[in-house]
Design a protein around this motif. Structure first.
Motif, PDB file in Angstrom:
ATOM      1  N   GLU A  69       0.830  -1.198   0.000  1.00  0.00           N
ATOM      2  CA  GLU A  69       0.000   0.000   0.000  1.00  0.00           C
ATOM      3  C   GLU A  69       0.873   1.261   0.000  1.00  0.00           C
ATOM      4  O   GLU A  69       1.896   1.319   0.680  1.00  0.00           O
ATOM      5  N   ASN A  70       0.482   2.254  -0.802  1.00  0.00           N
ATOM      6  CA  ASN A  70       1.194   3.530  -0.899  1.00  0.00           C
ATOM      7  C   ASN A  70       2.658   3.344  -1.319  1.00  0.00           C
ATOM      8  O   ASN A  70       3.545   4.078  -0.898  1.00  0.00           O
ATOM      9  N   LEU A  71       2.906   2.360  -2.175  1.00  0.00           N
ATOM     10  CA  LEU A  71       4.274   2.080  -2.615  1.00  0.00           C
ATOM     11  C   LEU A  71       4.755   3.148  -3.597  1.00  0.00           C
ATOM     12  O   LEU A  71       4.070   3.499  -4.546  1.00  0.00           O
ATOM     13  N   HIS A  72       5.961   3.666  -3.326  1.00  0.00           N
ATOM     14  CA  HIS A  72       6.618   4.634  -4.208  1.00  0.00           C
ATOM     15  C   HIS A  72       7.965   4.061  -4.656  1.00  0.00           C
ATOM     16  O   HIS A  72       8.592   3.281  -3.922  1.00  0.00           O
ATOM     17  N   THR A  86       5.110   7.144   1.955  1.00  0.00           N
ATOM     18  CA  THR A  86       5.249   8.553   2.303  1.00  0.00           C
ATOM     19  C   THR A  86       4.260   9.082   3.326  1.00  0.00           C
ATOM     20  O   THR A  86       4.337  10.259   3.683  1.00  0.00           O
ATOM     21  N   THR A  87       3.344   8.254   3.810  1.00  0.00           N
ATOM     22  CA  THR A  87       2.242   8.807   4.615  1.00  0.00           C
ATOM     23  C   THR A  87       2.276   8.438   6.084  1.00  0.00           C
ATOM     24  O   THR A  87       1.657   9.120   6.903  1.00  0.00           O
ATOM     25  N   SER A  88       2.955   7.368   6.458  1.00  0.00           N
ATOM     26  CA  SER A  88       2.902   6.935   7.860  1.00  0.00           C
ATOM     27  C   SER A  88       3.589   7.954   8.764  1.00  0.00           C
ATOM     28  O   SER A  88       4.575   8.594   8.385  1.00  0.00           O
ATOM     29  N   THR A  89       3.065   8.129   9.957  1.00  0.00           N
ATOM     30  CA  THR A  89       3.713   8.954  10.980  1.00  0.00           C
ATOM     31  C   THR A  89       4.075   8.041  12.143  1.00  0.00           C
ATOM     32  O   THR A  89       3.257   7.221  12.573  1.00  0.00           O
ATOM     33  N   TRP A  90       5.280   8.175  12.642  1.00  0.00           N
ATOM     34  CA  TRP A  90       5.778   7.255  13.657  1.00  0.00           C
ATOM     35  C   TRP A  90       6.925   7.902  14.412  1.00  0.00           C
ATOM     36  O   TRP A  90       7.391   8.980  14.059  1.00  0.00           O
ATOM     37  N   THR A  91       7.362   7.250  15.457  1.00  0.00           N
ATOM     38  CA  THR A  91       8.457   7.750  16.287  1.00  0.00           C
ATOM     39  C   THR A  91       9.631   6.786  16.215  1.00  0.00           C
ATOM     40  O   THR A  91       9.455   5.570  16.354  1.00  0.00           O
ATOM     41  N   PHE A  92      10.808   7.319  15.970  1.00  0.00           N
ATOM     42  CA  PHE A  92      12.011   6.489  15.844  1.00  0.00           C
ATOM     43  C   PHE A  92      12.449   6.007  17.234  1.00  0.00           C
ATOM     44  O   PHE A  92      12.676   6.803  18.141  1.00  0.00           O
ATOM     45  N   THR A  93      12.549   4.685  17.394  1.00  0.00           N
ATOM     46  CA  THR A  93      12.922   4.080  18.669  1.00  0.00           C
ATOM     47  C   THR A  93      14.090   3.120  18.476  1.00  0.00           C
ATOM     48  O   THR A  93      14.521   2.870  17.340  1.00  0.00           O
ATOM     49  N   SER A  97      21.715  -0.974  12.978  1.00  0.00           N
ATOM     50  CA  SER A  97      23.167  -0.937  13.086  1.00  0.00           C
ATOM     51  C   SER A  97      23.644  -1.633  14.351  1.00  0.00           C
ATOM     52  O   SER A  97      22.901  -1.746  15.332  1.00  0.00           O
ATOM     53  N   LYS A  98      24.903  -2.069  14.336  1.00  0.00           N
ATOM     54  CA  LYS A  98      25.490  -2.662  15.551  1.00  0.00           C
ATOM     55  C   LYS A  98      25.629  -1.615  16.647  1.00  0.00           C
ATOM     56  O   LYS A  98      25.387  -1.892  17.813  1.00  0.00           O
ATOM     57  N   SER A  99      26.036  -0.409  16.277  1.00  0.00           N
ATOM     58  CA  SER A  99      26.113   0.692  17.237  1.00  0.00           C
ATOM     59  C   SER A  99      24.751   1.378  17.316  1.00  0.00           C
ATOM     60  O   SER A  99      23.996   1.403  16.348  1.00  0.00           O
ATOM     61  N   LYS A 100      24.445   1.934  18.478  1.00  0.00           N
ATOM     62  CA  LYS A 100      23.097   2.467  18.726  1.00  0.00           C
ATOM     63  C   LYS A 100      23.091   3.977  18.941  1.00  0.00           C
ATOM     64  O   LYS A 100      22.121   4.524  19.459  1.00  0.00           O
ATOM     65  N   ASN A 101      24.147   4.662  18.532  1.00  0.00           N
ATOM     66  CA  ASN A 101      24.307   6.090  18.833  1.00  0.00           C
ATOM     67  C   ASN A 101      23.524   6.981  17.872  1.00  0.00           C
ATOM     68  O   ASN A 101      24.078   7.749  17.090  1.00  0.00           O
ATOM     69  N   SER A 102      22.199   6.897  17.948  1.00  0.00           N
ATOM     70  CA  SER A 102      21.355   7.690  17.065  1.00  0.00           C
ATOM     71  C   SER A 102      20.881   8.965  17.734  1.00  0.00           C
ATOM     72  O   SER A 102      20.304   8.931  18.827  1.00  0.00           O
ATOM     73  N   ALA A 103      21.074  10.087  17.053  1.00  0.00           N
ATOM     74  CA  ALA A 103      20.571  11.372  17.551  1.00  0.00           C
ATOM     75  C   ALA A 103      19.071  11.500  17.342  1.00  0.00           C
ATOM     76  O   ALA A 103      18.469  12.461  17.827  1.00  0.00           O
ATOM     77  N   PHE A 104      18.458  10.539  16.658  1.00  0.00           N
ATOM     78  CA  PHE A 104      17.042  10.668  16.292  1.00  0.00           C
ATOM     79  C   PHE A 104      16.106   9.848  17.170  1.00  0.00           C
ATOM     80  O   PHE A 104      14.898   9.810  16.907  1.00  0.00           O
ATOM     81  N   LEU A 105      16.627   9.211  18.205  1.00  0.00           N
ATOM     82  CA  LEU A 105      15.751   8.460  19.100  1.00  0.00           C
ATOM     83  C   LEU A 105      14.696   9.395  19.685  1.00  0.00           C
ATOM     84  O   LEU A 105      15.007  10.471  20.199  1.00  0.00           O
ATOM     85  N   GLY A 106      13.434   8.975  19.597  1.00  0.00           N
ATOM     86  CA  GLY A 106      12.344   9.789  20.115  1.00  0.00           C
ATOM     87  C   GLY A 106      11.850  10.861  19.164  1.00  0.00           C
ATOM     88  O   GLY A 106      10.949  11.634  19.509  1.00  0.00           O
ATOM     89  N   THR A 107      12.424  10.916  17.944  1.00  0.00           N
ATOM     90  CA  THR A 107      12.043  11.944  16.973  1.00  0.00           C
ATOM     91  C   THR A 107      10.871  11.479  16.121  1.00  0.00           C
ATOM     92  O   THR A 107      10.823  10.320  15.690  1.00  0.00           O
ATOM     93  N   SER A 108       9.932  12.366  15.852  1.00  0.00           N
ATOM     94  CA  SER A 108       8.791  12.051  14.997  1.00  0.00           C
ATOM     95  C   SER A 108       9.237  11.945  13.545  1.00  0.00           C
ATOM     96  O   SER A 108      10.025  12.766  13.055  1.00  0.00           O
ATOM     97  N   MET A 109       8.724  10.941  12.847  1.00  0.00           N
ATOM     98  CA  MET A 109       9.087  10.667  11.463  1.00  0.00           C
ATOM     99  C   MET A 109       7.841  10.684  10.581  1.00  0.00           C
ATOM    100  O   MET A 109       6.722  10.492  11.060  1.00  0.00           O
ATOM    101  N   LYS A 110       8.078  10.875   9.280  1.00  0.00           N
ATOM    102  CA  LYS A 110       7.005  10.796   8.299  1.00  0.00           C
ATOM    103  C   LYS A 110       7.481   9.969   7.118  1.00  0.00           C
ATOM    104  O   LYS A 110       8.501  10.283   6.502  1.00  0.00           O
ATOM    105  N   GLY A 111       6.742   8.910   6.790  1.00  0.00           N
ATOM    106  CA  GLY A 111       7.146   8.042   5.686  1.00  0.00           C
ATOM    107  C   GLY A 111       8.254   7.096   6.105  1.00  0.00           C
ATOM    108  O   GLY A 111       8.949   7.317   7.102  1.00  0.00           O
TER     109      GLY A 111
END
Length: 417
Positions: A50-53, A376-383, A389-403
């Motif tokens: 669904e909603n494949l781009h 392109t339409t889903s809204t979600w939170t990066f967790t 990745s093997k390393s987990k050092n993401s600055a985007f943890l807890g950030t709202s995402m789109k698509g």
């Protein structure tokens, strides 16, 4: 593998199929047919969502993996799998491994490690031996072995004459020099953007001037020598203005910006979380808006995740001592769609082919299938569950995402999340 992709909306402003919903039939890695409804007489595998781009395969111009030497941070095999599931059919690998990738044998090694992956690996050779900034590395030999550019990752070349010679030397084979911009004596012991936030937190600041002064110097050198220069991960409003002015003069200069500089600001440092310690540092909202404007008016040529895995021992420590860097492949697309229009995101994730002089595949009949699949339409939170990745050092943890990126088809292989 042979494949039919059903009901995919094509995002490619230079394609006659742009914004059309079509089926694609892929035989032996080549697009055989594109149409409203493609028949499946040969029992090909089918993919539909669904909603494949679909777009041309994304290429990231700045990815660090670790191997060889830092396999605890990331391996080439897993890093390429992460890239594929994040929508990238190609990555330009930075030379900051151990040993540094500064000779043809190291280029051969990393290319051989990647030879069976769906995501292609394009090595960046170190500009100077061991990335120490003292002597030029074996640039021509590395180019013959497959290096697509030359630069010392995260290090600014203090010796102006060495950069001048490098820019002159690579013109014999139309090579590209990447010059990270940060004047080290002005940076000093700084760890965060110099401003209200760093002052309030008691952190030593890195002024915008540290970046801008080095960009100005490097552009003067480019004007003198000719050749091609790429300035990675710019972060300030003045940097955008300097590069815009240089392009107006006709200089062959390109630049990139990291996803985190387009989405995050130094306000994130309030908890002293080292996930937000990056180089160059997160800047102010004024700079962030200038970077977005630079993307929209095409002063900035491409966007990179600037993916840099760091092991927990070097990241979970005092802010002053922690290493710079964030992983970013998994979060790149979803973060970008929150601040930029879709067509511009796809354009800036595919323009690296032109910068690095790599053949770019069109979405057309008889073209090699080099494709990114996304919605392109889903809204979600990066967790943490979204980190591959093997390393987990993401600055985007807890950030709202789109698509979300769904995966890729490349090298005759389909890889999906």
């Amino acid at each position: 593998m042979n494949l039919i992709i059903r009901k995919a909306k094509i995002i490619d402003t230079k394609s006659p199929y742009h914004n059309q919903i079509v089926d694609l039939k892929i035989t032996d890695g080549v697009i055989e047919e594109i149409g409203d409804v493609v028949s499946n007489n040969a029992h090909y595998q089918e993919f539909q969502k669904e909603n494949l781009h679909l777009s041309q395969g994304w290429l990231d111009t700045s990815v660090s993996l670790g191997e060889p030497g830092f396999e605890d941070r990331e391996t080439i095999a897993n890093g390429l799998e992460v890239a594929a599931k994040s929508g990238f059919t190609g990555i330009a690998l930075q030379p900051n491994s151990f040993p540094i990738i500064d000779n043809q044998s190291q280029i051969h090694f990393v290319k051989q490690k990647a030879s069976h992956s769906a995501t292609e690996l394009f090595p960046i050779g170190a500009l100077t031996k061991n990335s120490e900034g003292k002597d030029l590395a074996e640039l021509y030999d590395m180019r013959n072995a497959g290096a697509v550019a030359f630069g010392d990752y995260g290090k600014s070349l203090a010796n102006a004459n060495l950069l001048k010679i490098g820019l002159q030397y690579v013109q014999d084979f139309e090579g590209l020099v990447m010059a990270f911009a940060q004047e080290e004596t002005i940076k000093g012991n700084g760890v965060a953007n110099e401003g209200i936030v760093s002052t309030g937190l008691g952190l030593k600041g890195i002024p915008n001037l540290a970046e801008e002064l080095m960009i100005a110097r490097n552009l003067f050198l480019l004007e003198y020598t000719g050749g091609k220069l790429h300035i990675p991960t710019i972060s300030t409003a003045k940097s955008v203005a300097l590069i815009k002015e240089a392009k107006a003069k006709g200089l062959k200069v390109t630049c990139s910006v990291a996803v985190h500089h387009l989405v995050l600001t130094d306000e994130k440092l309030s908890t002293f979380d080292t996930r937000f310690k990056v180089s160059p540092p997160l800047r102010t909202e004024t700079d962030r808006q200038a970077l977005i404007a630079g993307i929209l008016d095409d002063t900035i040529d491409c966007i990179t995740a600037d993916h840099n895995p760091i092991d927990i021992e070097h990241k979970k420590m005092e802010f002053d001592l922690a290493k710079n860097g964030t992983i970013g492949l998994e979060s790149a697309f979803g973060a970008l769609l929150t601040v930029l229009p879709l067509d511009k995101v796809v354009e800036k994730l595919t323009s690296g082919y032109t910068i690095l002089s790599i053949e770019k595949q069109r979405i057309d009949v008889n073209s090699k299938a080099n494709l990114t699949l996304f919605e392109t339409t889903s809204t979600w939170t990066f967790t943490k569950e979204n980190i591959l990745s093997k390393s987990k050092n993401s600055a985007f943890l807890g950030t709202s995402m789109k698509g979300k990126a769904i995966g890729i088809y490349n090298q005759g292989k389909l890889v999906t999340v």
